[in-house]
Design a protein around this motif. Structure first.
Motif, PDB file in Angstrom:
ATOM      1  N   GLU A  10       4.352   6.580   3.959  1.00 24.58           N
ATOM      2  CA  GLU A  10       4.762   6.163   2.604  1.00 24.58           C
ATOM      3  C   GLU A  10       5.498   4.849   2.710  1.00 24.58           C
ATOM      4  O   GLU A  10       6.605   4.705   3.201  1.00 24.58           O
ATOM      5  CB  GLU A  10       5.603   7.367   1.974  1.00 24.58           C
ATOM      6  N   THR A  11       4.910   3.699   2.440  1.00 25.74           N
ATOM      7  CA  THR A  11       5.505   2.504   2.653  1.00 25.74           C
ATOM      8  C   THR A  11       5.557   1.902   1.186  1.00 25.74           C
ATOM      9  O   THR A  11       5.037   2.493   0.019  1.00 25.74           O
ATOM     10  CB  THR A  11       4.653   1.585   3.369  1.00 25.74           C
ATOM     11  N   SER A  12       6.183   0.604   1.161  1.00 24.85           N
ATOM     12  CA  SER A  12       6.350  -0.091  -0.230  1.00 24.85           C
ATOM     13  C   SER A  12       4.868  -0.543  -0.635  1.00 24.85           C
ATOM     14  O   SER A  12       4.981  -0.758  -1.902  1.00 24.85           O
ATOM     15  CB  SER A  12       7.145  -1.302  -0.113  1.00 24.85           C
ATOM     16  N   GLY A  13       3.799  -0.598   0.160  1.00 23.56           N
ATOM     17  CA  GLY A  13       2.578  -1.090  -0.257  1.00 23.56           C
ATOM     18  C   GLY A  13       2.349  -2.663  -0.394  1.00 23.56           C
ATOM     19  O   GLY A  13       1.437  -2.911  -0.827  1.00 23.56           O
ATOM     20  N   ASP A  14       3.318  -3.352  -0.104  1.00 23.15           N
ATOM     21  CA  ASP A  14       3.178  -4.873  -0.166  1.00 23.15           C
ATOM     22  C   ASP A  14       3.290  -5.513   1.428  1.00 23.15           C
ATOM     23  O   ASP A  14       3.517  -6.583   1.664  1.00 23.15           O
ATOM     24  CB  ASP A  14       4.258  -5.357  -0.640  1.00 23.15           C
ATOM     25  N   GLN A  15       2.891  -4.453   2.583  1.00 23.55           N
ATOM     26  CA  GLN A  15       2.968  -5.103   3.854  1.00 23.55           C
ATOM     27  C   GLN A  15       1.680  -6.215   3.963  1.00 23.55           C
ATOM     28  O   GLN A  15       1.772  -7.030   4.969  1.00 23.55           O
ATOM     29  CB  GLN A  15       2.647  -4.146   5.024  1.00 23.55           C
ATOM     30  N   TYR A  16       0.749  -6.147   3.176  1.00 21.66           N
ATOM     31  CA  TYR A  16      -0.258  -7.152   3.218  1.00 21.66           C
ATOM     32  C   TYR A  16      -0.064  -8.459   2.573  1.00 21.66           C
ATOM     33  O   TYR A  16      -0.555  -9.523   2.906  1.00 21.66           O
ATOM     34  CB  TYR A  16      -1.469  -6.533   2.392  1.00 21.66           C
TER      35      TYR A  16
END
Length: 282
Positions: free
Chosen positions: A119-125
């Motif tokens: 579960e990450t912030s989702g903005d690693q890309y």
């Protein structure tokens, strides 16, 4: 079309009738609000929007400059514009879908690789710069990396084709995978040199299971052949060489002495009876 469902529009009317008939003791809190702001009574629905497939490309102009442009591909007339499918939402299409489908059809075992789901912030890309290659900081190497790298090449390299971009991204991916496998193999060799024991590999375990199943089948087949030959010999009153060989093989594998065949016993008993009858007649 069928009957129109007016339940949402008549919800306040139904609540007032239930309150008047004393089916409910207290009026709902939303009763006056719905009376002041009634729901919309538009009984027609808008047709779904069409979503054309857009592709960003870069081309070379006659003066030597480059220019980015957008290719828009309209989808064919689908079932959603016919009769009962008139209000069905249309399918969203993106260029990455075709690139992803081709890569995983050529590399199906990439889908079998274990993935770590966190579960990450989702903005690693957001920090990924696909102009520098397939490997990106904070992003695990996978087939999606190849798709994004190929998409960047198609959008920014002038006059490049889809197969050319696919070959560039694919070769970069292969080089990184070879590096990972070499690193893992060297780490395993170093660990074995220091005394680590990893046990049997997956291939050795599978070959052991296969050998065990083959031995069970061989024993079962020998037993069935021996039973069939024994029945045939008992019925005919004779003994065959194949039966003797089968019984000897089974006895040798089990470490036991070979047992006489059923046909041989019957034949011996028949000979004894014939001898006794001859003696009586004499």
């Amino acid at each position: 079309m069928g009957r129109l469902n007016l339940t949402a529009i008549n919800v306040r009317k139904t609540a007032l009738l239930n309150l008047k008939a004393k089916k409910t003791n207290a009026a709902p809190k939303w009763l006056e609000i719905v009376g002041d702001i009634p729901p919309a009574q538009i009984l027609t629905r808008q047709q779904p929007m069409r979503h054309p497939l857009s592709k960003v490309r870069t081309r070379t102009l006659p003066g030597g400059k480059t220019e980015q442009y957008i290719q828009v591909t309209e989808s064919k007339k689908s079932k959603s514009t016919r009769g009962q499918h008139l209000f069905t939402p249309t399918t969203l299409r993106y260029e990455e879908d075709s690139l992803r489908r081709r890569f995983f059809s050529d590399h199906p075992w990439e889908l079998a690789r274990p993935r770590v789901v966190l579960e990450t912030s989702g903005d690693q890309y957001k920090s990924a710069d696909w102009s520098k290659g397939v490997q990106q900081p904070g992003v695990a190497l996978s087939g999606e990396s190849v798709v994004q790298r190929q998409l960047w090449l198609l959008e920014n390299v002038p006059d490049i084709t889809i197969p050319q971009a696919y070959d560039i991204a694919r070769k970069e991916f292969y080089a990184l995978r070879r590096r990972e496998e070499t690193r893992s193999r060297i780490a395993a060799e170093e660990a074995r040199h220091m005394g680590a024991q990893f046990g049997k590999s997956a291939i050795q375990v599978s070959m052991g299971i296969e050998n065990h199943m083959y031995n069970d089948w061989a024993n079962w087949s020998r037993a069935v052949v021996s039973e069939i030959t024994q029945k045939a010999a008992a019925f005919e009153g004779t003994i065959t060489a194949a039966e003797d060989n089968a019984l000897k093989e089974v006895a040798d594998e089990d470490g036991q002495s070979p047992q006489p065949a059923i046909g041989a016993g019957v034949f011996a008993q028949q000979q004894q009876r014939d001898t006794r009858s001859q003696r009586r007649t004499v």
